[in-house]
Write a protein that holds these residues in place. Sequence first.
Motif, PDB file in Angstrom:
ATOM      1  N   LEU A   1       1.039  -1.098   0.047  1.00 24.24           N
ATOM      2  CA  LEU A   1       0.047  -0.099  -0.019  1.00 24.24           C
ATOM      3  C   LEU A   1       0.774   1.443  -0.027  1.00 24.24           C
ATOM      4  O   LEU A   1       0.648   2.108  -0.792  1.00 24.24           O
ATOM      5  CB  LEU A   1      -1.009  -0.095   1.196  1.00 24.24           C
ATOM      6  CG  LEU A   1      -1.721   1.316   1.537  1.00 24.24           C
ATOM      7  CD1 LEU A   1      -2.673   1.433   0.300  1.00 24.24           C
ATOM      8  CD2 LEU A   1      -2.678   1.024   2.680  1.00 24.24           C
TER       9      LEU A   1
ATOM     10  N   ALA B   1       2.109   1.690  -3.534  1.00 26.42           N
ATOM     11  CA  ALA B   1       1.023   1.979  -4.383  1.00 26.42           C
ATOM     12  C   ALA B   1       0.648   3.667  -4.170  1.00 26.42           C
ATOM     13  O   ALA B   1       0.367   4.263  -5.142  1.00 26.42           O
ATOM     14  CB  ALA B   1      -0.133   1.176  -4.406  1.00 26.42           C
ATOM     15  N   GLN B   2       0.595   3.983  -2.791  1.00 30.29           N
ATOM     16  CA  GLN B   2       0.141   5.494  -2.488  1.00 30.29           C
ATOM     17  C   GLN B   2       1.410   6.409  -3.356  1.00 30.29           C
ATOM     18  O   GLN B   2       0.794   7.467  -3.815  1.00 30.29           O
ATOM     19  CB  GLN B   2       0.324   5.688  -1.060  1.00 30.29           C
ATOM     20  CG  GLN B   2      -1.081   5.030  -0.563  1.00 30.29           C
ATOM     21  CD  GLN B   2      -1.185   5.353   1.005  1.00 30.29           C
ATOM     22  OE1 GLN B   2      -0.497   4.842   1.837  1.00 30.29           O
ATOM     23  NE2 GLN B   2      -1.888   6.557   1.535  1.00 30.29           N
TER      24      GLN B   2
ATOM     25  N   LEU C   1       0.413   6.623  -6.912  1.00 33.47           N
ATOM     26  CA  LEU C   1      -0.727   7.204  -6.903  1.00 33.47           C
ATOM     27  C   LEU C   1      -0.568   8.740  -6.830  1.00 33.47           C
ATOM     28  O   LEU C   1      -0.909   9.599  -7.738  1.00 33.47           O
ATOM     29  CB  LEU C   1      -1.766   6.977  -6.013  1.00 33.47           C
ATOM     30  CG  LEU C   1      -3.400   7.355  -5.987  1.00 33.47           C
ATOM     31  CD1 LEU C   1      -3.829   7.201  -7.482  1.00 33.47           C
ATOM     32  CD2 LEU C   1      -4.042   7.182  -4.916  1.00 33.47           C
TER      33      LEU C   1
ATOM     34  N   PHE D   1      -9.545   5.664  -4.026  1.00 31.27           N
ATOM     35  CA  PHE D   1      -8.956   5.414  -2.811  1.00 31.27           C
ATOM     36  C   PHE D   1      -9.130   6.764  -1.897  1.00 31.27           C
ATOM     37  O   PHE D   1      -8.272   7.728  -2.180  1.00 31.27           O
ATOM     38  CB  PHE D   1      -7.645   5.207  -2.960  1.00 31.27           C
ATOM     39  CG  PHE D   1      -6.387   5.179  -1.585  1.00 31.27           C
ATOM     40  CD1 PHE D   1      -6.774   3.918  -0.816  1.00 31.27           C
ATOM     41  CD2 PHE D   1      -5.790   6.111  -1.292  1.00 31.27           C
ATOM     42  CE1 PHE D   1      -5.935   3.960   0.140  1.00 31.27           C
ATOM     43  CE2 PHE D   1      -4.948   6.198  -0.208  1.00 31.27           C
ATOM     44  CZ  PHE D   1      -5.220   5.188   0.557  1.00 31.27           C
TER      45      PHE D   1
ATOM     46  N   GLU E   1      -5.441   3.844  -9.145  1.00 32.57           N
ATOM     47  CA  GLU E   1      -6.673   4.114  -7.867  1.00 32.57           C
ATOM     48  C   GLU E   1      -6.749   2.588  -7.533  1.00 32.57           C
ATOM     49  O   GLU E   1      -7.071   2.550  -6.379  1.00 32.57           O
ATOM     50  CB  GLU E   1      -7.766   4.997  -8.346  1.00 32.57           C
ATOM     51  CG  GLU E   1      -7.337   6.461  -8.353  1.00 32.57           C
ATOM     52  CD  GLU E   1      -7.552   6.922  -7.118  1.00 32.57           C
ATOM     53  OE1 GLU E   1      -7.587   6.466  -6.077  1.00 32.57           O
ATOM     54  OE2 GLU E   1      -7.462   8.418  -6.980  1.00 32.57           O
TER      55      GLU E   1
ATOM     56  N   GLN F   1      -5.551  -0.066  -7.871  1.00 32.00           N
ATOM     57  CA  GLN F   1      -4.735  -1.256  -7.306  1.00 32.00           C
ATOM     58  C   GLN F   1      -4.209  -0.564  -5.731  1.00 32.00           C
ATOM     59  O   GLN F   1      -4.228  -1.597  -4.641  1.00 32.00           O
ATOM     60  CB  GLN F   1      -3.180  -0.991  -7.876  1.00 32.00           C
ATOM     61  CG  GLN F   1      -3.146  -2.067  -9.186  1.00 32.00           C
ATOM     62  CD  GLN F   1      -1.835  -1.948  -9.917  1.00 32.00           C
ATOM     63  OE1 GLN F   1      -0.799  -1.074  -9.451  1.00 32.00           O
ATOM     64  NE2 GLN F   1      -1.518  -2.814 -10.693  1.00 32.00           N
ATOM     65  N   THR F   2      -4.557   0.552  -5.585  1.00 30.57           N
ATOM     66  CA  THR F   2      -4.030   1.101  -4.222  1.00 30.57           C
ATOM     67  C   THR F   2      -5.339   0.904  -3.294  1.00 30.57           C
ATOM     68  O   THR F   2      -5.059   0.381  -1.984  1.00 30.57           O
ATOM     69  CB  THR F   2      -3.879   2.841  -4.295  1.00 30.57           C
ATOM     70  OG1 THR F   2      -3.018   2.969  -5.350  1.00 30.57           O
ATOM     71  CG2 THR F   2      -3.631   3.280  -2.906  1.00 30.57           C
ATOM     72  N   SER F   3      -6.647   1.081  -3.777  1.00 32.47           N
ATOM     73  CA  SER F   3      -7.660   0.727  -3.191  1.00 32.47           C
ATOM     74  C   SER F   3      -7.673  -0.787  -2.826  1.00 32.47           C
ATOM     75  O   SER F   3      -8.137  -1.320  -1.455  1.00 32.47           O
ATOM     76  CB  SER F   3      -8.995   0.769  -3.771  1.00 32.47           C
ATOM     77  OG  SER F   3      -8.951   2.171  -3.861  1.00 32.47           O
TER      78      SER F   3
ATOM     79  N   HIS G   1      -4.997  -2.940  -2.072  1.00 30.94           N
ATOM     80  CA  HIS G   1      -3.923  -3.094  -1.028  1.00 30.94           C
ATOM     81  C   HIS G   1      -4.608  -2.694   0.173  1.00 30.94           C
ATOM     82  O   HIS G   1      -4.662  -3.353   1.305  1.00 30.94           O
ATOM     83  CB  HIS G   1      -2.935  -2.619  -1.313  1.00 30.94           C
ATOM     84  CG  HIS G   1      -2.025  -2.932  -2.598  1.00 30.94           C
ATOM     85  ND1 HIS G   1      -1.909  -4.520  -2.809  1.00 30.94           N
ATOM     86  CD2 HIS G   1      -1.414  -2.498  -3.489  1.00 30.94           C
ATOM     87  CE1 HIS G   1      -1.117  -4.644  -3.900  1.00 30.94           C
ATOM     88  NE2 HIS G   1      -1.055  -3.522  -4.482  1.00 30.94           N
TER      89      HIS G   1
END
Length: 286
Positions: free
Chosen positions: A32, A35-36, A39, A175, A230, A232-234, A236
């Motif tokens: 995460l 990923a953030q 993002l 996210f 978005e 992928q981040t959500s 995780h």
Amino acid sequence: MATLRDIKRKIGSVNSTQTITRTMKMVSASKLRRAQTDLEKIKDYAVKMEELTGRVVKNMPADAHPLLATREEIKKVLIVSIGSDRGLCGGFNTNVALTAENFSRQNRDTYERVGIYVFGRKIRDYLAKRKMDVIKSWVDIKNVDQELVDAVAGEIIELYLTGEFDKVYLSYTYFASPVKQEIVFEEFIPIKTPEDVEYIDYICEPDRMEIVGSLIPRYISTKIYYALVESQTSEHAARMSAMENATNNCGEMVRYLTLVYNKRRQEGITNEMMDIVGGAEALRGT
């Protein structure tokens, strides 16, 4: 009635499960964070790209570009639904799939066809079991790169320009925070300019029509890239929350089973003591 050995075995099994869920939570937390970071890199660019596209195409005639023109009769609609290949992330995939399914069922009499362009094995399998019209699915995507996004954008634009579909919707998970993710379902193609966008009379070089011709495909690919990141981040974040809840539930179950184990053990000890006392009293009476 379960024996002490059965209860003890179950406690060990739950402890092992708790170790797995705790590890998965830590892995998801690490993913995460990465990923953030990705993002944050794309978010500002995507927002500015959307603002720029809105300003450039505002007040332009609908026939200035095929992707700006709203067709008189909407018969066939495409939904681009973005999910994941893996589960164990709560309702992340189910929510996106349900959004597409509900739209398809509710508008079955309105449109001749509602097709679904899918990202993720979980959503594909969910919709296939319910006989939804899945026209294409992308699975086992390791990395979201420009080559992939350009290929997807090209396919979606081609489906619209050839008349295969008259309108395209985009559905993904936004996210908001590590503990909150929201489903987004919005019109994608044809491109609509928000009413609150301020018109700026740019001095264009080369011709404005030529700029629009190259800007709109770039905007579409950027929007898809942003939606994928978005999502992928959500994913995780949802998996991290799900594993945290699972870990807490395992802890509660272990505490409950330990209490049951201790009660059963105490009952066994009490019964044995009563048997001994009863036997002693019987011997004394004889």
